[in-house]
Motif scaffolding. Sequence first.
Motif, PDB file in Angstrom:
ATOM      1  N   GLU A  56      69.684  32.129  24.434  1.00 19.39           N
ATOM      2  CA  GLU A  56      70.017  32.195  22.974  1.00 19.39           C
ATOM      3  C   GLU A  56      68.885  31.123  22.424  1.00 19.39           C
ATOM      4  O   GLU A  56      68.645  29.994  23.086  1.00 19.39           O
ATOM      5  CB  GLU A  56      71.337  31.626  22.286  1.00 19.39           C
ATOM      6  CG  GLU A  56      71.720  30.290  22.848  1.00 19.39           C
ATOM      7  CD  GLU A  56      73.207  29.916  22.429  1.00 19.39           C
ATOM      8  OE1 GLU A  56      73.408  30.143  21.043  1.00 19.39           O
ATOM      9  OE2 GLU A  56      73.921  29.431  23.125  1.00 19.39           O
ATOM     10  N   ALA A  57      68.637  31.304  21.221  1.00 10.84           N
ATOM     11  CA  ALA A  57      67.647  30.331  20.418  1.00 10.84           C
ATOM     12  C   ALA A  57      68.319  29.787  18.926  1.00 10.84           C
ATOM     13  O   ALA A  57      68.992  30.407  18.403  1.00 10.84           O
ATOM     14  CB  ALA A  57      66.419  31.192  19.694  1.00 10.84           C
ATOM     15  N   VAL A  58      68.368  28.370  19.168  1.00 14.67           N
ATOM     16  CA  VAL A  58      69.147  27.801  17.991  1.00 14.67           C
ATOM     17  C   VAL A  58      68.073  27.030  17.033  1.00 14.67           C
ATOM     18  O   VAL A  58      67.135  26.620  17.900  1.00 14.67           O
ATOM     19  CB  VAL A  58      70.181  26.922  18.548  1.00 14.67           C
ATOM     20  CG1 VAL A  58      71.445  27.632  19.231  1.00 14.67           C
ATOM     21  CG2 VAL A  58      69.617  25.907  19.424  1.00 14.67           C
ATOM     22  N   TRP A  98      58.422  24.406  19.060  1.00 20.54           N
ATOM     23  CA  TRP A  98      57.381  24.524  17.853  1.00 20.54           C
ATOM     24  C   TRP A  98      56.190  23.749  18.197  1.00 20.54           C
ATOM     25  O   TRP A  98      55.001  24.222  17.928  1.00 20.54           O
ATOM     26  CB  TRP A  98      57.961  23.420  16.721  1.00 20.54           C
ATOM     27  CG  TRP A  98      58.202  22.246  16.878  1.00 20.54           C
ATOM     28  CD1 TRP A  98      59.338  21.693  17.194  1.00 20.54           C
ATOM     29  CD2 TRP A  98      57.269  21.320  16.708  1.00 20.54           C
ATOM     30  NE1 TRP A  98      59.222  20.210  17.487  1.00 20.54           N
ATOM     31  CE2 TRP A  98      57.815  19.814  17.186  1.00 20.54           C
ATOM     32  CE3 TRP A  98      55.896  20.917  16.276  1.00 20.54           C
ATOM     33  CZ2 TRP A  98      57.431  18.543  17.128  1.00 20.54           C
ATOM     34  CZ3 TRP A  98      55.274  19.559  16.312  1.00 20.54           C
ATOM     35  CH2 TRP A  98      55.735  18.686  16.678  1.00 20.54           C
ATOM     36  N   LEU A  99      56.203  22.719  19.216  1.00 17.76           N
ATOM     37  CA  LEU A  99      55.198  21.988  19.594  1.00 17.76           C
ATOM     38  C   LEU A  99      54.127  22.886  20.537  1.00 17.76           C
ATOM     39  O   LEU A  99      52.955  23.112  20.383  1.00 17.76           O
ATOM     40  CB  LEU A  99      55.459  20.718  20.276  1.00 17.76           C
ATOM     41  CG  LEU A  99      54.346  19.693  20.724  1.00 17.76           C
ATOM     42  CD1 LEU A  99      53.560  19.253  19.650  1.00 17.76           C
ATOM     43  CD2 LEU A  99      54.857  18.568  21.435  1.00 17.76           C
ATOM     44  N   ASP A 125      62.754  28.057  16.114  1.00 19.94           N
ATOM     45  CA  ASP A 125      62.836  28.971  14.802  1.00 19.94           C
ATOM     46  C   ASP A 125      63.128  30.455  15.466  1.00 19.94           C
ATOM     47  O   ASP A 125      62.555  30.912  16.063  1.00 19.94           O
ATOM     48  CB  ASP A 125      61.578  29.289  14.175  1.00 19.94           C
ATOM     49  CG  ASP A 125      61.670  30.248  13.031  1.00 19.94           C
ATOM     50  OD1 ASP A 125      62.638  30.824  12.739  1.00 19.94           O
ATOM     51  OD2 ASP A 125      60.811  30.647  12.448  1.00 19.94           O
ATOM     52  N   PRO A 126      64.396  30.901  15.724  1.00 23.04           N
ATOM     53  CA  PRO A 126      64.824  31.974  16.260  1.00 23.04           C
ATOM     54  C   PRO A 126      64.074  33.127  15.652  1.00 23.04           C
ATOM     55  O   PRO A 126      64.248  34.302  16.318  1.00 23.04           O
ATOM     56  CB  PRO A 126      66.608  32.160  15.837  1.00 23.04           C
ATOM     57  CG  PRO A 126      66.836  30.818  15.345  1.00 23.04           C
ATOM     58  CD  PRO A 126      65.477  30.049  14.772  1.00 23.04           C
ATOM     59  N   ALA A 127      63.519  33.192  14.467  1.00 21.18           N
ATOM     60  CA  ALA A 127      62.946  34.338  13.991  1.00 21.18           C
ATOM     61  C   ALA A 127      61.425  34.396  14.686  1.00 21.18           C
ATOM     62  O   ALA A 127      60.885  35.585  14.284  1.00 21.18           O
ATOM     63  CB  ALA A 127      62.732  34.434  12.570  1.00 21.18           C
ATOM     64  N   HIS A 128      60.918  33.507  15.252  1.00 23.72           N
ATOM     65  CA  HIS A 128      59.611  33.650  15.811  1.00 23.72           C
ATOM     66  C   HIS A 128      59.594  34.787  16.888  1.00 23.72           C
ATOM     67  O   HIS A 128      60.334  34.748  17.535  1.00 23.72           O
ATOM     68  CB  HIS A 128      59.009  32.278  16.447  1.00 23.72           C
ATOM     69  CG  HIS A 128      57.679  32.376  16.629  1.00 23.72           C
ATOM     70  ND1 HIS A 128      56.973  33.095  17.953  1.00 23.72           N
ATOM     71  CD2 HIS A 128      56.802  31.824  15.887  1.00 23.72           C
ATOM     72  CE1 HIS A 128      55.699  32.397  17.546  1.00 23.72           C
ATOM     73  NE2 HIS A 128      55.366  31.970  16.733  1.00 23.72           N
ATOM     74  N   LEU A 130      61.950  35.690  24.159  1.00 23.52           N
ATOM     75  CA  LEU A 130      62.810  35.115  25.145  1.00 23.52           C
ATOM     76  C   LEU A 130      64.173  35.435  25.277  1.00 23.52           C
ATOM     77  O   LEU A 130      64.766  35.607  26.335  1.00 23.52           O
ATOM     78  CB  LEU A 130      62.659  33.571  24.885  1.00 23.52           C
ATOM     79  CG  LEU A 130      63.401  32.624  25.815  1.00 23.52           C
ATOM     80  CD1 LEU A 130      63.003  32.868  27.398  1.00 23.52           C
ATOM     81  CD2 LEU A 130      63.183  31.177  25.079  1.00 23.52           C
ATOM     82  N   VAL A 131      64.606  35.534  24.040  1.00 21.48           N
ATOM     83  CA  VAL A 131      66.139  35.849  23.920  1.00 21.48           C
ATOM     84  C   VAL A 131      66.686  37.341  24.307  1.00 21.48           C
ATOM     85  O   VAL A 131      67.470  37.371  25.134  1.00 21.48           O
ATOM     86  CB  VAL A 131      66.589  35.921  22.569  1.00 21.48           C
ATOM     87  CG1 VAL A 131      68.145  36.271  22.193  1.00 21.48           C
ATOM     88  CG2 VAL A 131      66.700  34.460  21.804  1.00 21.48           C
ATOM     89  N   ARG A 132      65.581  38.099  24.356  1.00 20.92           N
ATOM     90  CA  ARG A 132      65.883  39.455  24.812  1.00 20.92           C
ATOM     91  C   ARG A 132      65.491  39.563  26.023  1.00 20.92           C
ATOM     92  O   ARG A 132      65.614  40.539  26.888  1.00 20.92           O
ATOM     93  CB  ARG A 132      65.011  40.603  23.884  1.00 20.92           C
ATOM     94  CG  ARG A 132      65.535  40.555  22.452  1.00 20.92           C
ATOM     95  CD  ARG A 132      64.779  41.841  21.865  1.00 20.92           C
ATOM     96  NE  ARG A 132      63.419  41.901  21.973  1.00 20.92           N
ATOM     97  CZ  ARG A 132      62.525  41.282  21.085  1.00 20.92           C
ATOM     98  NH1 ARG A 132      62.948  40.674  20.046  1.00 20.92           N
ATOM     99  NH2 ARG A 132      61.166  41.364  21.287  1.00 20.92           N
ATOM    100  N   TRP A 133      64.653  38.718  26.642  1.00 17.00           N
ATOM    101  CA  TRP A 133      64.091  38.698  27.920  1.00 17.00           C
ATOM    102  C   TRP A 133      63.305  39.890  28.153  1.00 17.00           C
ATOM    103  O   TRP A 133      63.247  40.857  28.799  1.00 17.00           O
ATOM    104  CB  TRP A 133      65.057  38.415  29.035  1.00 17.00           C
ATOM    105  CG  TRP A 133      64.361  37.983  30.583  1.00 17.00           C
ATOM    106  CD1 TRP A 133      63.628  38.851  31.109  1.00 17.00           C
ATOM    107  CD2 TRP A 133      64.061  36.591  30.726  1.00 17.00           C
ATOM    108  NE1 TRP A 133      62.960  37.743  32.308  1.00 17.00           N
ATOM    109  CE2 TRP A 133      63.607  36.492  31.960  1.00 17.00           C
ATOM    110  CE3 TRP A 133      64.955  35.520  30.198  1.00 17.00           C
ATOM    111  CZ2 TRP A 133      63.442  35.619  32.672  1.00 17.00           C
ATOM    112  CZ3 TRP A 133      64.866  34.387  30.978  1.00 17.00           C
ATOM    113  CH2 TRP A 133      63.592  34.063  32.125  1.00 17.00           C
ATOM    114  N   ASP A 134      61.962  40.050  27.003  1.00 15.32           N
ATOM    115  CA  ASP A 134      61.282  41.068  27.076  1.00 15.32           C
ATOM    116  C   ASP A 134      60.024  40.694  27.322  1.00 15.32           C
ATOM    117  O   ASP A 134      59.081  40.962  26.056  1.00 15.32           O
ATOM    118  CB  ASP A 134      61.472  41.872  25.842  1.00 15.32           C
ATOM    119  CG  ASP A 134      61.084  43.157  25.749  1.00 15.32           C
ATOM    120  OD1 ASP A 134      60.409  43.749  26.760  1.00 15.32           O
ATOM    121  OD2 ASP A 134      60.596  43.709  24.538  1.00 15.32           O
TER     122      ASP A 134
END
Length: 669
Positions: free
Chosen positions: A363-365, A520-521, A556-559, A565-569
């Motif tokens: 997950e991304a937060v 972000w960095l 940023d979860p929208a990036h 990464l979240v989808r592992w794709d």
Amino acid sequence: MTSHEAPEAEMLPGLRAAVDDAKAKAAATRRRTAAQWEAAETDPVARVLVDIALAHLDRPFDYAVPTAMAETAVPGARVKVRFAGQDVDGYVVERTSHTDHTGTLQPLRRVVSPEPVLAPEVVELSETLARRYAGARSDVLRLAVPPRHAATEKVASEPAPEAPVVEAPTTWSEVAHADAYLRHLASGASPRAVWAAAPGDDWPAMVAEAVATTYAAGRGALVCVPDRRDVARVDAALADRLGEGHHVCLTADGGPAARYRDFLAVSRGARRIVVGTRSAAFAPVHDLGLVVLWDDGDDLHAEPRAPYPHTREVLLLRAEQQGTAALLGGVARTPEAEQLVATGWAHELAVPREVLRRRARVEAVPAEDRSVGTRIPRAAYDAIRRGLTTGPVLVQTPRAGYAASLACDTCRAPARCTVCTGPLVVDGPAVPPHCRWCGHVESPWACPTCGGHGLRAPVRGEARTAEELGRMFPGTTVRSSSGERVVDRVGDSADLVVATVGAEPVADDGYTAVIVLDTWLSLARDDLRAAEEALRRWLNAAALVRPGGHVVAVGDPAHPALQALVRWDPTGFARREAQERSQAHLPPAARLATVTGDLGALDDVLHLVDLPAGAEVLGPVPVDDEHRVLLRVPRSSGEALSRSLGDLQRVRSARKLDPVRIQVDPLTI
């Protein structure tokens, strides 16, 4: 006859005898010397590749082989030859019976070593690489053949033990189409695949099984990985799978003697399995059947010395040239690897989606969710707390040190040195700020913008992160891994491990949770591959989680990179990157080359180079103390661009013009 004339008369016959004897010895010496320098009866001509990095002289030269060197001047041997009035090093690349040279051939000066260290396939590979990267073959051979170690050369290489009976592969069981790939390897075929490793995969063991399958079929294998830590992991996996004595590791860590010893074991055929870093891609493995490259997106695979070849391209060229199987593996996927799949050059190996969902939860937060009072969001805090109940937890941070940069606590203006305007940093909680450039200590400091005296750290290193986590989880052991203090492995104890990118230790049974901070960095780099490289870093850390573990990325979860990464794709991300770059005429859809030098030299380049149709010239632009021109052509014109740049180098070398640095397909632009 006077008294003093008698002794002279008696001495005269003795002097004449001595003179005659000296003349006879001199004549015999001349006859022996002449005989030594007579041309050999069989293949009296040696084609020698001279170690001179001049583009217009980058070709083999013919030399006569004296009779005394007929048995030792074998193809691949090191020799000394006379060239341009001085003795220089070279390699015999061929023995032949004829020459195109119309005059008298110079003889070889001497055979430095009869050991054939330059294999014919490496000679061919060096020519192909020099042509592709517009460089000199002598530069390629410096990468391919290690320096000689005479004492080591005198010791015979111990033969490898008999190949063990290889058990059926087990670590590939959940990878789709892996069974067909391994069957082809076992049958002696040459399948090619791009493999996407999944969370929890023991990739060194999987590589070892592919190598063992090839070895059991009577063929050799070559494995290239980014660094010594990866070499150690594959080394241990191969020893566990095959036993000791079947493979060698080609790295610089053991010193010149050990490296040359292992190189000779490969060159002599005593070892047919090689593991190493980028220079191992040239290893002369006998009966080569498989080349393996792990994590081709790592910038350590890009050679920093001329002609700047990339390990991926070296191994792909070897696979084409020698008809071997190929396996490009990694947790992430580069657009270049994805193109191999898209064009049909390679097939894809990956676990099904349901297996990925079972292996890890990602997950991304957002970073703004700071309900626990630090830069660690609540979701990340909870993941750490739950993970520590059953095992170790990894926290990845992109910067080393304590406070990698400082800013005014009031107006957020960057804190700069009052002497040289360099960035201020802090190395510890009780250390005053100092300049990263000149070392000047700023105590006290005042903001030139608002007059404030407080400092904050918008970018925090792993030392500061470890300090914060130690306060948040009292009683927990916090371990740091970065810079020169890299930890290779950790056990199963419930420790917090804070590591910088690339320094993440491997946990014996995997991490219960992985937290990725300050995404972000990683995305803020001003580079074409910023998003690709950021995702690669996050995936490599996340893949260390144990099956069923939890991964939390703060950002940023929208990036798009975080969504991948979240989808592992990584495959979908690489495909989209390739499509976007194609629309922008960027690699891998296009071929690029940079030419760097002073402005006068670049003007000469633009007048002399004969670019292919459709080529674009961008620049020049200043780069440090020099200027750079970027040349861009469609991918179909890539060979023509390399050929034009090679011709340019030869013309400039012959005319002794100011040097320029040419890089074909640079990793960054």
